[in-house]
Design an enzyme around this catalytic site. Structure first.
Site, short mmCIF file in Angstrom:
data_model
loop_
_atom_site.label_atom_id
_atom_site.label_comp_id
_atom_site.label_asym_id
_atom_site.label_seq_id
_atom_site.Cartn_x
_atom_site.Cartn_y
_atom_site.Cartn_z
N HIS A 90 0.92 -1.18 0.00
CA HIS A 90 0.04 0.24 0.02
C HIS A 90 0.70 1.31 0.08
O HIS A 90 2.00 1.32 0.76
CB HIS A 90 -0.72 0.06 1.30
CG HIS A 90 -2.10 1.08 1.27
ND1 HIS A 90 -1.96 2.35 1.42
CD2 HIS A 90 -3.38 0.92 0.79
CE1 HIS A 90 -3.24 2.89 1.19
NE2 HIS A 90 -3.95 2.01 0.76
N ASP A 101 -7.79 -4.57 -0.34
CA ASP A 101 -8.31 -4.86 -1.64
C ASP A 101 -8.25 -6.29 -1.87
O ASP A 101 -8.99 -6.82 -2.49
CB ASP A 101 -7.94 -3.92 -2.64
CG ASP A 101 -7.79 -2.58 -2.54
OD1 ASP A 101 -9.07 -2.14 -2.55
OD2 ASP A 101 -6.80 -1.93 -2.47
#
Length: 429
Positions: free
Chosen positions: A307, A364
């Site tokens: 991320h 995700d």
């Protein structure tokens, strides 16, 4: 004595105030930089630029911390509901029973869409992307609620507008799905809570009512909570920028939907499932795919890991991993993608290549798997993200609206084009 940073330019020294946040975040205030020095800063992507001060969300990417209004995301995901968390983000405090009941009632009261909007739906082709429908319909809704244009909202008026937007975005999303599959729209049921009502409008048929499993409802609540805000991301910054022009709440939220639509922002969980499908279709085993990921010349990327903000484990991913372990065996059956995902997760979490690079599964990686198992199609994943992010957008819009020092956003640039040149008549070119 206040702390300053010193900047030396052209033999002169300029003092820039240092701003310290409540969590000891530190920034150099360059508000007067251009006026004092004639220079601007250049920061493509704004990765080192603070565009505002905000009381809504705090992230420490190094430590894997995410808090809404000071409350750890782990506690909210475990103990709260999406509606309670939405109230917290918008109003800055957890509601008492009466406040929560009033907010819930407002959401119920405003769940229906004006029947005039049916013609707008009918003008959108069923194969159109749901995010295009969502953005268009949010803007169209404002036509039926002229009070949204009021430039002098008090808290009560804003509370009603916020409830209208949060409630109607869920109805719009479900209606757009029904239209895309050629099924009649199902109207909201006032007896159901927010998440259950959405599932009802999505999956109930004229001849069969959808009965939501409590664990599925809980998982959906958690997905929405975990996406409710995330500081100054692309779409939230867009909402604030549009709102800085005094554009109304609905228009600003519609702009946020458009920003979220991009595959580098809201489409990441779709990319995860596409990757899993690719692995399955190619016949590769996970070890072979991981080897390709390590080979930079292959051009193969590992989606759903790492991320930009978190340099540690994404705290939202840890929460959804538990939810996935609980609901996926029940919903997924013998889903081949789930098996690949579990194997890929195990390899990445124990492989030194990924550990050294801190490529842990992010939110995700799990959210797409859970929503797919629920029956939500992939082209609706970003819409789900928008529903979850709506209270954060509303809170940020109102923060801009209430700030007496707020002014229209107007970034600068460094021009790199042609210098002055004279116009050449057509016959001389």
């Amino acid at each position: 004595m206040s702390e300053h940073a010193q900047l030396q330019l052209d033999g002169k020294t300029f003092n820039m105030p240092v701003v310290v946040g409540s969590e000891n975040e530190r920034g150099v205030d360059i508000t007067k930089l251009r006026a004092q020095t004639g220079h601007i800063t250049l920061d493509p992507g704004y990765g080192n630029t603070g565009s505002c001060t905000s009381e809504i969300c705090y992230i420490d990417g190094e430590k894997g911390i995410l808090r809404y209004r000071g409350y750890p995301i782990e506690q909210l995901a475990e103990k709260s509901t999406f509606i309670e968390t939405a109230y917290l983000l918008i109003w800055g405090k957890l509601p008492n029973k009466q406040e929560l009941a009033e907010f819930s009632t407002q959401l119920t009261d405003h769940a229906l869409l004006h029947e005039g909007l049916r013609s707008v739906f009918e003008g959108i082709p069923p194969y159109g992307h749901p995010m295009a429908t969502l953005s268009a319909m949010i803007n169209a809704c404002s036509c039926y609620h002229p009070e949204v244009m009021d430039q002098h909202l008090d808290d009560q008026e804003f509370k009603v507008l916020a409830a209208k937007l949060m409630s109607k975005v869920r109805t719009i999303a479900a209606f757009s799905y029904k239209q895309s599959v050629g099924q009649p729209a199902r109207y909201p049921d006032p007896s159901l809570d927010y998440a259950s009502n959405f599932l009802h409008m999505m999956f109930s048929m004229p001849y069969q009512r959808y009965a939501a499993d409590p664990d599925v409802v809980r998982a959906l609540n958690q997905i929405l909570i975990l996406h409710a805000d995330h500081e100054q991301n692309c779409s939230t910054s867009t909402v604030r920028m549009v709102g800085s022009s005094q554009a109304n709440l609905f228009a600003s939220a519609a702009a946020g939907v458009c920003a979220l639509w991009g595959p580098l922002h809201g489409g990441a969980n779709v990319a995860v499932l596409n990757m899993l499908e690719q692995i399955h279709a190619s016949g590769d085993n996970v070890a072979d795919y991981v080897a390709k990921v390590k080979d930079k010349s292959s051009g193969i990327r590992l989606m759903g890991f790492g991320h930009r903000v978190y340099k540690n484990f994404d705290p939202r991913a840890q929460i959804l991993k538990k939810a996935a372990d609980k609901v996926l065996p029940r919903l997924g059956g013998d889903d081949h993608l789930l098996d690949i995902a579990k194997e890929l997760e195990a390899v990445a979490l124990h492989d030194e290549y990924f550990i050294e690079r801190k490529l842990y599964p992010n939110v995700d990686f799990y959210s797409g798997l859970i929503m797919r198992a629920m029956g939500i199609p992939m082209n609706m994943f970003t819409v789900m993200f928008a529903i979850g992010r709506m209270p954060g957008w509303i809170a940020h819009w109102y923060e801009v609206y209430k700030d007496p020092t707020s002014r229209i956003n107007r970034p600068r640039q460094i021009y790199t084009g042609e210098t002055q040149r004279d116009y050449i008549p057509m016959e001389q070119r």
